[in-house]
Design a protein around this motif. Structure first.
Motif, PDB file in Angstrom:
ATOM      1  N   VAL A 246      -8.708  42.067 -19.528  1.00  0.00           N
ATOM      2  CA  VAL A 246      -8.701  41.026 -18.189  1.00  0.00           C
ATOM      3  C   VAL A 246      -9.321  41.725 -17.180  1.00  0.00           C
ATOM      4  CG1 VAL A 246      -7.590  39.433 -16.730  1.00  0.00           C
ATOM      5  CG2 VAL A 246      -7.118  39.667 -19.398  1.00  0.00           C
ATOM      6  N   LEU A 250     -12.650  41.281 -14.901  1.00  0.00           N
ATOM      7  CA  LEU A 250     -12.610  40.639 -13.694  1.00  0.00           C
ATOM      8  C   LEU A 250     -13.356  41.921 -12.652  1.00  0.00           C
ATOM      9  CD1 LEU A 250      -9.447  38.908 -13.502  1.00  0.00           C
ATOM     10  CD2 LEU A 250     -11.581  38.039 -13.807  1.00  0.00           C
ATOM     11  N   TYR A 454      -1.128  41.344  -6.238  1.00  0.00           N
ATOM     12  CA  TYR A 454      -2.075  40.802  -7.465  1.00  0.00           C
ATOM     13  C   TYR A 454      -1.803  39.233  -7.679  1.00  0.00           C
ATOM     14  CZ  TYR A 454       1.925  42.718  -9.684  1.00  0.00           C
ATOM     15  OH  TYR A 454       3.166  42.879 -10.153  1.00  0.00           O
ATOM     16  N   GLU A 455      -0.462  38.915  -7.403  1.00  0.00           N
ATOM     17  CA  GLU A 455      -0.130  37.467  -7.725  1.00  0.00           C
ATOM     18  C   GLU A 455      -1.247  36.601  -6.857  1.00  0.00           C
ATOM     19  OE1 GLU A 455       3.807  37.993  -9.844  1.00  0.00           O
ATOM     20  OE2 GLU A 455       2.252  36.298  -9.727  1.00  0.00           O
ATOM     21  N   ASP A 457      -4.103  37.569  -5.836  1.00  0.00           N
ATOM     22  CA  ASP A 457      -5.351  37.944  -6.110  1.00  0.00           C
ATOM     23  C   ASP A 457      -5.785  37.138  -7.203  1.00  0.00           C
ATOM     24  OD1 ASP A 457      -5.395  41.161  -4.607  1.00  0.00           O
ATOM     25  OD2 ASP A 457      -6.144  39.266  -3.785  1.00  0.00           O
ATOM     26  N   PHE A 458      -5.025  37.051  -8.159  1.00  0.00           N
ATOM     27  CA  PHE A 458      -5.275  36.325  -9.507  1.00  0.00           C
ATOM     28  C   PHE A 458      -4.730  34.886  -9.428  1.00  0.00           C
ATOM     29  CE2 PHE A 458      -6.671  39.672 -11.865  1.00  0.00           C
ATOM     30  CZ  PHE A 458      -6.108  41.039 -11.816  1.00  0.00           C
ATOM     31  N   SER A 459      -5.260  34.193  -8.316  1.00  0.00           N
ATOM     32  CA  SER A 459      -4.999  32.937  -8.316  1.00  0.00           C
ATOM     33  C   SER A 459      -6.159  32.461  -7.194  1.00  0.00           C
ATOM     34  CB  SER A 459      -3.821  32.531  -7.592  1.00  0.00           C
ATOM     35  OG  SER A 459      -3.740  32.773  -6.100  1.00  0.00           O
ATOM     36  N   SER A 460      -6.189  31.000  -7.143  1.00  0.00           N
ATOM     37  CA  SER A 460      -7.136  30.416  -6.430  1.00  0.00           C
ATOM     38  C   SER A 460      -6.644  30.313  -4.824  1.00  0.00           C
ATOM     39  CB  SER A 460      -7.330  28.823  -6.710  1.00  0.00           C
ATOM     40  OG  SER A 460      -6.269  28.189  -6.844  1.00  0.00           O
ATOM     41  N   ARG A 464     -10.331  36.610  -3.525  1.00  0.00           N
ATOM     42  CA  ARG A 464      -9.910  38.183  -3.838  1.00  0.00           C
ATOM     43  C   ARG A 464     -10.680  39.073  -3.423  1.00  0.00           C
ATOM     44  NH1 ARG A 464     -11.795  40.515  -9.122  1.00  0.00           N
ATOM     45  NH2 ARG A 464     -12.963  38.813 -10.334  1.00  0.00           N
TER      46      ARG A 464
END
Lengths: 607, 103
Positions: A246, A250, A454-455, A457-460, A464
């Motif tokens: 992943v 990314l 990262y929580e 950053d790995f979301s909308s 990020r």
């Protein structure tokens, strides 16, 4: 107060004197246990300004109110000391039976000071302390040390030990326990080695009563059921190794010493490939229902090797050093574990050296004839072997990337990828810009486990790939959350199983201790502990310039993948750091004003 | 931008890149999917569930109207997708992976 023993054991390795000291209730309520209590004890026992290998630097182990409760993931302990790698707070966590054994031996904390005259095994048997000669353990790997100690003292004994790296005072040496688990980062193994303490063996049979065991059991059953659901599925199926493919896709997989953020060999060392072609079994920590530990083994014609594999090890000894052979990654990771070295710092230091070699700054004369280019599997293994022996290039690598770069100079400081001396984990900050802030400001250096940036950053919730001021609040909240979860102690992999983490945790705390605790009090405890860690750093000489990212991150744009062209400027990082200080209520220089210290009850910690 | 030559409801071909459990269940890294240019996550999930029922209950909700809470879609490796309208182009990739970041 239930759930605690209410005391710590102080062991002086020089004089062999031991002393029990009480822990007052207000200390336990304010700092909870685990990392919070360990930080509090570090303030009290660590003299200001000392060298981390000085005998007076305490090595501290703390349990927690949850330890011994059989709540899922609760069998964890914290380690704290002044880090030989950073010179600031060195705190780490580890798991499994040692946690409950420490608790059942009658203590909430173990503080080790002094230095034994020769290699020593410390045995704590239900609170009674014995010192044994450990000359027969010298030079043994971590697994052999644990095995040998258990053969001597009984197989119910739990062991924390160092390997050859800790004995050699490698500043990124780890402490191993319970079959290969590690208090990995910041070099606590070197502090243990500096005390001539090869191993600690613990046996404890004293139950610690809880305030409301019936309701606690019911709550525990409910949490166990949730822990087996979708919120932990990733960890149960592939473990953290699931990150590799992943992150590569990314454009956030650090590659070749952070020169790139995609790796052409990522799929070969992905979690999916480890699962399909190398999986040997699963393992659980004591009292853990998740079972995130995936045991993998080699499958080629080389020497057999088998052990736990985590994403951070597969990145640090894989993409970071340009290696795409999973068998090589397994061997390198397991060798680090056996020698007792942090895989992230090991990989980070070797990758720095590889770049030096490719740039002609280090030559074959320096490497003993070794071709130290990225991708050379044999070279990585040889470097790992040489580090604890401080032979050849191992002498340079044994310093860690920061000090090795200072030694070599010639601009190599610009690609020593560390923060405060701690080598960077497997999250490319330019393409995870909330994480970038978290890495820059973390009290223990480049740590992925404290801010959990990262929580977001790995979301909308955020973009990020660009910076903004809201990252300050996000980072602060993430750090304070970590301070609470690392003090109670729950495993972070359980975090999504909670509905309202603070509400549920406050309830559990009350059920265990019988003391009232609200969710807002727990939040404030988190803020208090985060500030206490920072205050330790301030007294040890922290300055504003220490909250920074490596020059490469601020100078170079990413060259490949979907994040090609993305960068992070010094100005943007500064803006985020400023926003973080503002959210914290700190000065513009990142110092904690007296009004904040007073608010949190920390004025006594100002020296 | 919507492809002006196509009707928004006209199917286009996109790729769905699978990671983790989704990849293991489907036995494939990438699957091809036909979808309207203008769609939403619910429709996309329903299409995936129809084409790959092995994902239902493990990655996709049992009612087939969305992903399980621990999974997420990402468009082309750049944008994370919440519920809502999706404007896709031929050749786009939807990534499907665990939303449990970190480790």
């Amino acid at each position: 107060m239930y759930g605690y023993n209410g005391r710590i054991l102080v062991v002086n390795m020089s004089s062999r004197q031991t002393q029990w000291e009480p822990l007052e209730e207000h200390v336990l309520r304010n700092f909870i246990g685990g990392t919070g209590l360990a930080t509090y004890l570090l303030h009290h026992f660590c003299p200001t300004g000392i060298d981390p290998t000085d005998p007076s630097n305490p090595l501290i182990f703390t349990t927690s109110p949850l330890s011994g409760s059989r709540l899922t993931t609760s069998s964890k302990f914290a380690v704290a000391t002044k880090s030989p790698l950073t010179g600031f707070i060195g705190d780490s966590l580890s798991s499994s039976f040692l946690s409950t054994e420490l608790k059942r031996s009658g203590l909430d904390g173990l503080v080790i000071i002094g230095r034994a005259p020769s290699s020593t095994l410390l045995f704590i048997d239900n609170g009674k302390v014995e010192f044994f000669d450990a000359s027969n353990l010298k030079g043994l790997t971590t697994s052999m040390t644990e095995k040998t100690v258990k053969e001597r003292l009984g197989h119910r004994t739990r062991v924390a030990c160092i390997g050859p790296a800790g004995e050699a005072l490698i500043p990124y040496a780890s402490i191993a326990n319970d079959g290969g688990r590690q208090a990995g980062r910041t070099g606590s193994g070197a502090v243990m080695g500096s005390k001539n303490l090869k191993a600690i063996a613990v046996r404890g049979t004293q139950a610690v009563p809880f305030s409301n065991p019936e309701e606690l059991k019911r709550v525990g059953s409910d949490l166990t059921e949730r822990s087996l659901g979708n919120s932990t599925e990733k960890y149960r199926v592939l473990g953290t190794m699931a990150n590799m493919a992943v992150f590569n896709r990314l454009g956030t997989l650090p590659t070749r010493n952070f020169q790139q953020s995609t790796f052409e060999g990522a799929e070969q060392i992905s979690g999916e490939i480890f699962h399909q072609k190398h999986k040997v079994g699963n393992a659980h920590c004591a009292n853990c229902t998740i079972g995130c530990e995936h045991i993998v083994g080699t499958n080629d014609h080389g020497p057999n090797s088998q052990g736990r594999m985590e994403y951070e090890s597969s990145f640090a000894l894989g993409s970071l050093v340009g290696i795409s052979n999973p068998n090589s990654v397994i061997r390198a990771s397991q060798l680090c574990n056996e020698l007792g070295m942090d895989t992230i710092s090991t990989g980070g230091t070797i990758s720095w050296a590889m770049e030096c070699f490719e740039k002609g700054i280090l030559k074959k004369n320096d490497t003993g004839g070794m071709d130290l280019r990225f991708g050379n599997e044999d070279a990585v293994m040889e470097c790992i072997r040489l580090i604890p022996r401080k032979l050849g290039i191992g002498e340079l690598l044994s310093k860690g990337s920061r000090n090795a770069a200072t030694t070599v100079g010639q601009g190599s400081e610009n690609w020593a990828m560390h923060v405060k001396g701690l080598e960077m984990p497997g999250y490319e900050p330019r393409s995870l810009q909330t994480m970038a802030l978290g890495l820059a400001v973390s009290t223990r250096g480049a740590c992925h486990n404290r801010s959990s940036g990262y929580e977001s950053d790995f979301s909308s919730k955020v973009d990020r790939l660009s910076a903004d001021k809201q990252r300050g609040r996000i980072t602060m909240e993430g750090e304070d959350f970590s301070s609470v979860i690392d003090s109670l102690i729950w495993c972070k992999f359980l975090r999504k199983a909670f509905g309202d983490f603070y509400e549920e945790s406050a309830n559990v705390y009350q059920l265990i201790t019988g003391c009232s605790m609200t969710s807002s009090q727990l939040r404030q405890a988190g803020e208090r502990i985060s500030n206490l860690k920072k205050q330790f750093n301030i007294r040890e000489g922290w300055q504003r310039g220490d909250d920074m990212l490596p020059q490469r991150i601020l100078d170079e744009r990413l060259p490949t993948g979907v994040t090609r062209g993305v960068g992070l400027s010094h100005k943007d990082l500064d803006m985020m750091i400023t926003s973080y200080y503002e959210e914290r209520g700190w000065t513009s220089n990142g110092l904690i004003p007296n009004v904040k210290l007073t608010e949190l009850g920390l004025m006594n910690f100002v020296r | 931008m919507i492809d002006a030559k196509r009707s928004p409801s006209e199917p286009i071909s996109i790729k769905v890149e699978l990671f983790g459990s989704a990849r293991l269940l489907c036995g494939s890294r990438v699957i091809d999917v036909e979808t309207p240019q203008l769609t939403n996550t619910q429709e996309l999930t329903t299409t995936l569930a129809t084409n790959h029922p092995e994902l239902v209950g493990k990655v996709i909700r049992a009612d087939r109207r969305g992903l399980l809470e621990n999974y997420t879609f990402n468009l082309n490796g750049v944008s994370f997708i919440d519920n809502g309208v999706l404007r896709l182009h031929s050749g786009d990739s939807i990534l499907l992976f665990s939303s449990q970041a970190g480790g």
